[in-house]
Design an enzyme around this catalytic site. Structure first.
Site, PDB file in Angstrom:
ATOM      1  N   GLU A   1       0.835  -1.186   0.048  1.00 48.16           N
ATOM      2  CA  GLU A   1       0.058   0.153   0.031  1.00 48.16           C
ATOM      3  C   GLU A   1       0.869   1.424   0.088  1.00 48.16           C
ATOM      4  OE1 GLU A   1      -2.814   1.273   3.342  1.00 48.16           O
ATOM      5  OE2 GLU A   1      -3.664  -0.805   2.644  1.00 48.16           O
TER       6      GLU A   1
ATOM      7  N   ASP B   1      -5.897   9.747  10.023  1.00 43.44           N
ATOM      8  CA  ASP B   1      -4.626   9.314  10.336  1.00 43.44           C
ATOM      9  C   ASP B   1      -4.168   9.913  11.772  1.00 43.44           C
ATOM     10  OD1 ASP B   1      -3.484   7.808   8.482  1.00 43.44           O
ATOM     11  OD2 ASP B   1      -3.505   9.249   7.190  1.00 43.44           O
TER      12      ASP B   1
ATOM     13  N   TYR C   1     -10.514  -4.255   3.544  1.00 39.18           N
ATOM     14  CA  TYR C   1      -9.857  -3.565   4.734  1.00 39.18           C
ATOM     15  C   TYR C   1     -10.888  -3.580   5.801  1.00 39.18           C
ATOM     16  CZ  TYR C   1      -6.450  -0.477   6.693  1.00 39.18           C
ATOM     17  OH  TYR C   1      -5.565   0.176   7.495  1.00 39.18           O
TER      18      TYR C   1
END
Lengths: 400, 274
Positions: free
Chosen positions: B52, B63, B177
């Site tokens: 990735e 994040d 995911y």
């Protein structure tokens, strides 16, 4: 007949939508459902109206600015006095609405972002009143510039958390508030301060701010038996402007939005999102924003912390594109000139944010007939800005 | 087009891997381009099945502090979406043969244009895209373009997805995911107990392999996920080493660079080798 926005995808024309991590999607669905249920429930409106009247001080007056009108020699100038609302700005309308919504949803913790501190203070105020736990993210840089508002929030029992990423201002505080929400989404309500963010937020905030325009319409009928010819409001994220404009969108009334041109739109130091921005996604919504050719967001600049935001509410992006609202940049200097004029002629000290709308409206008024009327949304009072104004004026005189 | 031949599709690589399917995340351009290439090749050598590749972004909402800092370093070095796609081409020339998934926030992609992005990514040698702030409601356009070019659009499913799990799983391509727990990226020592029930549910629903990400940093977690998920996505834990070793990774001394790369390989091997 104009189409009703937002549509079922949370879009205003092309703009809006929900560009957020999957973790938040279900929370947004729940929020939309809860809001629609509340908005359709008479008992919610009753409670909301009661608090607006007895706690916040609505309705706010519509003031005819006689001396100023005479001085400028054009259209009659009216001021919608959101500066007289409890806590000193329109932000409280939305904070009250969203806190009532959070209570209906059984959420006892509130998180919010704030730039200059106006929305943070409004949120902390309502949380104090209803006994809710309140966390406010504020850019480290803004915490320094607006130390007094940090203290006010703390006095109200809120916890002020520094956002230390990026340029440490409103954009970064919003990032941190969203990150906090992602982590605590199950028991925390995110109380956003403007008509920005993912759907349904721009719709929710608009509906809690439209009282500004609804009251103005009625007050104009009472005083003058007519609609105004034009309306002006300042636009950062754009909540006071959309609240003022929305009830007039289908009327024959010219609508003017003043965005912050900072040092001038020809410089890199501005926050003129509509004039100088391009299409993109910020804080979950497709809109106009100030970004570079690689899609990285650029920090905006304005003397006014409340307009210092690189994006704009998606509904404004749509209204700009459709041409229904005309958006114009007003510089730091021009806004201070208008601030000074209003203070001297009417004894009203406006917020620097609102002064952007004043300048634009004064320019328009001069070109209008004496029998025409223009309303300006005086979104907040200027007490919070006294220090900035003083420094600026002293700085200018020492430069000379 | 690519010098590297026989690059598998994301789905092939994900399906063929035995536990754990290992998907490392690295940030393009952190600490610099050359180091990114070496790190990618080291990860491939250490057993990565899919890479990735993160595109640095000014406002990465999903994040934590570690990847925010990483993005800031990469942006400071001039990295961009275009630059990262060029980098994939270079990686292929240097012998990277595992599938590459481009991880980008939506705004840089929109700025380039969704169609151009997909075309350029495919031509550079990418095999998939993952856009963390593009939920299924907003992804139909890019999915259409990606399908034409044979790229997998990787979907995310979160503990709060609730009734959305089935629909997301039914659209999943390549691998699914699975976000381990609430919050932003960053290492967590352990997952809450309810995480395992959630991952099991996702696994039951999904028709493609399931990889768990967000917070994986130690061997114990990988063992606990054995039999629950098909694999793991590891980002912050790797970029933490990159941050610590940034000077060595950009050193003019080859031994220093190799030493730093070995740190990464050793970490991976403690994490995934049986």
């Amino acid at each position: 007949m104009q189409q009703i926005y937002p549509d079922e995808r949370g879009r205003y024309g092309d703009y809006g939508g929900k560009y957020v991590p999957e973790t938040l999607m279900y929370a947004l669905e729940e929020l939309e459902e809860a809001f629609n249920a509340a908005w359709g429930d008479a008992s919610f409106h009753e409670e909301y109206q009661d608090i607006l009247r007895e706690y916040a001080g609505r309705e706010t007056p519509l003031t005819f600015a006689g001396h100023l009108t005479e001085h400028l020699g054009g259209a009659q100038i009216y001021l919608k006095r959101e500066d007289l609302l409890h806590t000193g700005a329109h932000k409280l309308n939305n904070a009250i609405g969203q806190v009532l919504l959070a209570r209906r949803m059984g959420k006892s913790k509130i998180v919010a972002e704030t730039g200059a501190g106006q929305h943070g203070v409004a949120t902390a105020t309502v949380c104090a009143k209803f006994g809710l736990e309140c966390k406010v993210f504020m850019g480290e840089e803004d915490m320094e510039r607006q130390a007094l508002n940090v203290f006010r929030m703390e006095l109200l029992g809120a916890e002020v958390l520094p956002a230390s990423s990026g340029n440490k201002t409103l954009k970064d505080a919003t990032n941190e508030a969203i990150r906090y929400w992602v982590t605590n989404v199950e028991d925390t309500f995110y109380l956003i301060g403007s008509v920005v963010g993912p759907h349904p937020y721009p719709m929710i905030v608009r509906n809690y701010q439209r009282i500004i325009g609804d009251e103005t319409k009625q007050q104009m009928q009472t005083c003058c038996g007519a609609l105004p010819d034009a309306i002006a409001a300042c636009v950062g994220g754009g909540s006071n402007a959309i609240g003022m404009f929305y009830p007039f969108l289908e009327d024959n009334v010219k609508l003017y939005g003043a965005e912050a041109a900072g040092m001038g739109v020809h410089t890199a130091q501005h926050a003129a999102t509509i004039s100088k921005g391009t299409r993109g996604v910020i804080h979950g919504s497709l809109t106009y924003l100030i970004q570079d050719e690689n899609g990285q967001i650029i920090e905006p600049y304005s003397i006014s912390a409340g307009l210092d935001y690189p994006g704009i509410g998606p509904e404004h992006a749509h209204l700009a594109e459709s041409g229904r609202v005309e958006y114009t940049g007003v510089t730091d200097e021009e806004s201070l000139e208008a601030l000074s004029l209003l203070t001297k002629k009417e004894g009203i000290l406006p917020a620097i944010e609102s002064s952007h709308a004043l300048y634009l409206a004064f320019e328009k008024a001069k070109q209008m007939d004496r029998n025409e009327r223009i309303v300006i949304c005086l979104s907040g009072r200027g007490d919070k800005d006294v220090e900035t104004i003083r420094r600026r004026m002293e700085g200018e005189s020492s430069d000379e | 087009m690519n010098k590297a031949t026989n690059v598998l599709t994301v789905e092939e690589a994900a399906t063929r891997a035995s536990y754990p399917l290992f998907v490392p995340f690295i940030m393009a351009g952190d600490p610099d381009e050359e180091a990114t290439i070496s790190i990618a090749l080291s990860l491939q050598e250490a057993g990565a099945h899919i890479l990735e590749l993160g595109i640095p972004y000014s406002d990465p909402l999903a994040d934590g502090p570690l990847l925010q800092r990483s993005a800031q370093r990469a942006l400071k070095g001039g990295m961009s979406l275009k630059g990262a796609l060029r980098l994939i081409r270079t990686m292929r020339e240097h012998g990277l043969t595992i599938p590459v998934v481009v991880f980008s926030y939506v705004n840089p992609v929109l700025r380039m244009g969704e169609e151009t992005f997909v075309k350029e990514a495919a031509s550079a040698g990418a095999n998939g895209v993952l856009i963390p702030d593009l939920p299924m409601e907003e992804s139909s356009l890019i999915s259409t373009f990606a399908k034409e070019k044979g790229l997998s659009v990787i979907s995310l499913v979160a503990p709060t997805s609730a009734h959305r799990i089935e629909k997301i799983a039914s659209q999943a391509r390549g691998f699914l995911y699975c976000v381990s727990s609430l919050g932003v990226t960053g290492t967590r020592d352990a997952f809450p107990d309810e995480a395992y029930a959630f991952i099991r549910k996702v696994k039951e629903t999904s028709t493609v392999p399931v990889a768990v990400g967000f917070g994986i940093s130690n061997r114990r977690q990988v063992e606990l996920l054995d039999g629950v998920s098909d694999g793991i996505v590891v980002g912050s834990a790797i970029m933490k080493i990159v941050e610590e070793q940034q000077e060595a990774l950009t050193s003019s001394n080859k031994a220093d660079r190799n030493q730093a790369l070995n740190e990464i390989k050793t970490f991976v091997s403690t994490l995934i080798s049986s």
